[in-house]
Motif scaffolding. Sequence first.
Motif, PDB file in Angstrom:
ATOM      1  N   ALA A   7       0.831  -1.193   0.000  1.00  0.00           N
ATOM      2  CA  ALA A   7       0.000   0.000   0.000  1.00  0.00           C
ATOM      3  C   ALA A   7       0.868   1.247   0.000  1.00  0.00           C
ATOM      4  O   ALA A   7       2.069   1.180   0.256  1.00  0.00           O
ATOM      5  CB  ALA A   7      -0.931   0.010   1.218  1.00  0.00           C
ATOM      6  N   GLY A   8       0.280   2.419  -0.268  1.00  0.00           N
ATOM      7  CA  GLY A   8       1.025   3.657  -0.339  1.00  0.00           C
ATOM      8  C   GLY A   8       0.753   4.585   0.827  1.00  0.00           C
ATOM      9  O   GLY A   8      -0.363   4.701   1.297  1.00  0.00           O
ATOM     10  N   THR A 180       6.107  10.375  -5.682  1.00  0.00           N
ATOM     11  CA  THR A 180       5.120   9.329  -5.449  1.00  0.00           C
ATOM     12  C   THR A 180       4.918   8.564  -6.756  1.00  0.00           C
ATOM     13  O   THR A 180       5.342   9.011  -7.821  1.00  0.00           O
ATOM     14  CB  THR A 180       3.776   9.910  -4.989  1.00  0.00           C
ATOM     15  N   THR A 181       4.287   7.418  -6.662  1.00  0.00           N
ATOM     16  CA  THR A 181       4.055   6.607  -7.853  1.00  0.00           C
ATOM     17  C   THR A 181       2.780   5.804  -7.691  1.00  0.00           C
ATOM     18  O   THR A 181       2.323   5.570  -6.568  1.00  0.00           O
ATOM     19  CB  THR A 181       5.248   5.659  -8.100  1.00  0.00           C
ATOM     20  N   ARG A 182       2.203   5.394  -8.804  1.00  0.00           N
ATOM     21  CA  ARG A 182       1.036   4.533  -8.766  1.00  0.00           C
ATOM     22  C   ARG A 182       1.473   3.130  -8.382  1.00  0.00           C
ATOM     23  O   ARG A 182       2.513   2.641  -8.793  1.00  0.00           O
ATOM     24  CB  ARG A 182       0.337   4.523 -10.119  1.00  0.00           C
ATOM     25  N   ILE A 183       0.672   2.461  -7.577  1.00  0.00           N
ATOM     26  CA  ILE A 183       1.023   1.126  -7.113  1.00  0.00           C
ATOM     27  C   ILE A 183       1.168   0.159  -8.275  1.00  0.00           C
ATOM     28  O   ILE A 183       1.958  -0.785  -8.224  1.00  0.00           O
ATOM     29  CB  ILE A 183      -0.027   0.616  -6.090  1.00  0.00           C
ATOM     30  N   SER A 205      -4.045   2.505  -3.403  1.00  0.00           N
ATOM     31  CA  SER A 205      -2.591   2.385  -3.298  1.00  0.00           C
ATOM     32  C   SER A 205      -2.171   1.072  -2.651  1.00  0.00           C
ATOM     33  O   SER A 205      -1.038   0.927  -2.219  1.00  0.00           O
ATOM     34  CB  SER A 205      -2.031   3.559  -2.485  1.00  0.00           C
ATOM     35  N   THR A 206      -3.085   0.119  -2.589  1.00  0.00           N
ATOM     36  CA  THR A 206      -2.792  -1.173  -1.986  1.00  0.00           C
ATOM     37  C   THR A 206      -2.910  -2.290  -3.007  1.00  0.00           C
ATOM     38  O   THR A 206      -3.842  -2.316  -3.794  1.00  0.00           O
ATOM     39  CB  THR A 206      -3.776  -1.472  -0.828  1.00  0.00           C
ATOM     40  N   THR A 276       3.630  -1.222   3.090  1.00  0.00           N
ATOM     41  CA  THR A 276       3.103   0.126   2.915  1.00  0.00           C
ATOM     42  C   THR A 276       4.154   1.011   2.273  1.00  0.00           C
ATOM     43  O   THR A 276       5.270   1.086   2.759  1.00  0.00           O
ATOM     44  CB  THR A 276       2.689   0.725   4.275  1.00  0.00           C
ATOM     45  N   ARG A 278       4.562   4.799  -0.390  1.00  0.00           N
ATOM     46  CA  ARG A 278       4.155   6.193  -0.396  1.00  0.00           C
ATOM     47  C   ARG A 278       3.046   6.430  -1.396  1.00  0.00           C
ATOM     48  O   ARG A 278       3.070   5.913  -2.494  1.00  0.00           O
ATOM     49  CB  ARG A 278       5.351   7.078  -0.767  1.00  0.00           C
ATOM     50  N   SER A 279       2.066   7.232  -0.991  1.00  0.00           N
ATOM     51  CA  SER A 279       0.976   7.595  -1.898  1.00  0.00           C
ATOM     52  C   SER A 279       1.055   9.075  -2.247  1.00  0.00           C
ATOM     53  O   SER A 279       1.821   9.815  -1.632  1.00  0.00           O
ATOM     54  CB  SER A 279      -0.375   7.302  -1.259  1.00  0.00           C
TER      55      SER A 279
END
Length: 279
Positions: A7-8, A180-183, A205-206, A276, A278-279
């Motif tokens: 997750a983020g 940040t980045t997309r999961i 983000s998970t 976890t 970063r979002s």
Amino acid sequence: MVLAILAGLGWGGYKVWKAVDPFATTEPEGCRVTVSGQSYDLDLEQSQNAAIITAESIRRGLPAHAATVALATAMQESKLRNINYGDRDSLGLFQQRPSQGWGTATQIMDPWYSSGKFYEELVKFGNWETISINDAAQQVQRSGYPEAYRKHESLAKAWSSALTGQSPSALTCINRSTETTRIQKLTSTARKGLASKVAVQATGSTVTFTATDPTLVRAAVALTMASTNLGPIDHATVATTNWKADPDRYAPWTAASGPSASPVSSGSGRAYGTVTARS
């Protein structure tokens, strides 16, 4: 079934901490694998390429030893960097040559392609699993320095063991980026390498990895962590172990607490884990 979730989560504390103590000693960014008490470090770029090389071996259904041979080879040939130059027309992670039939320059500069071509050649030799890592690499590469791969064997064994899930809780990383980045991007390596073996479900983000084999779930988490060059990861939990990123040092895995500490949920027969970022 075993699950691991990524997750983020935002990470702004490092800048504040650094402002308070700007002269504090910190470990360099990168990832570290510790197996049998020995640690081996790669920077973020090298770690990401190691993840791709290993993921391609898993995708092809090859044993961890194949990834070990490939990692030792790429470490010698390019320092695990996807370079666009080399001896004569040599290119990429494995310094493969278009003029020698390895593919076009564009193909060779794709780490997935070049890794796949290496494995295609490796498995043509019937003895590749029984001879030394160095000699297996040399059969493929036909290098002018036939003993050059030997010095990378220990690093390659450790990284292969961690990234294939054979060595639990072996990988730790530092990425201080504020990006940040997309999961979906962060998990792209694990998705491609394990697509037919591990179910992947992303929500916001998970991402959740599900498999009947816990080794494959550990591999999915390790491959994603090793890909942190694509986006920072804050913490991870697999079964009863937990990892929390530290911007200053390579943080160890510790015993997990709370609901995630139980590897089997009541009546479900499934184990759970989280990571976890970063979002």
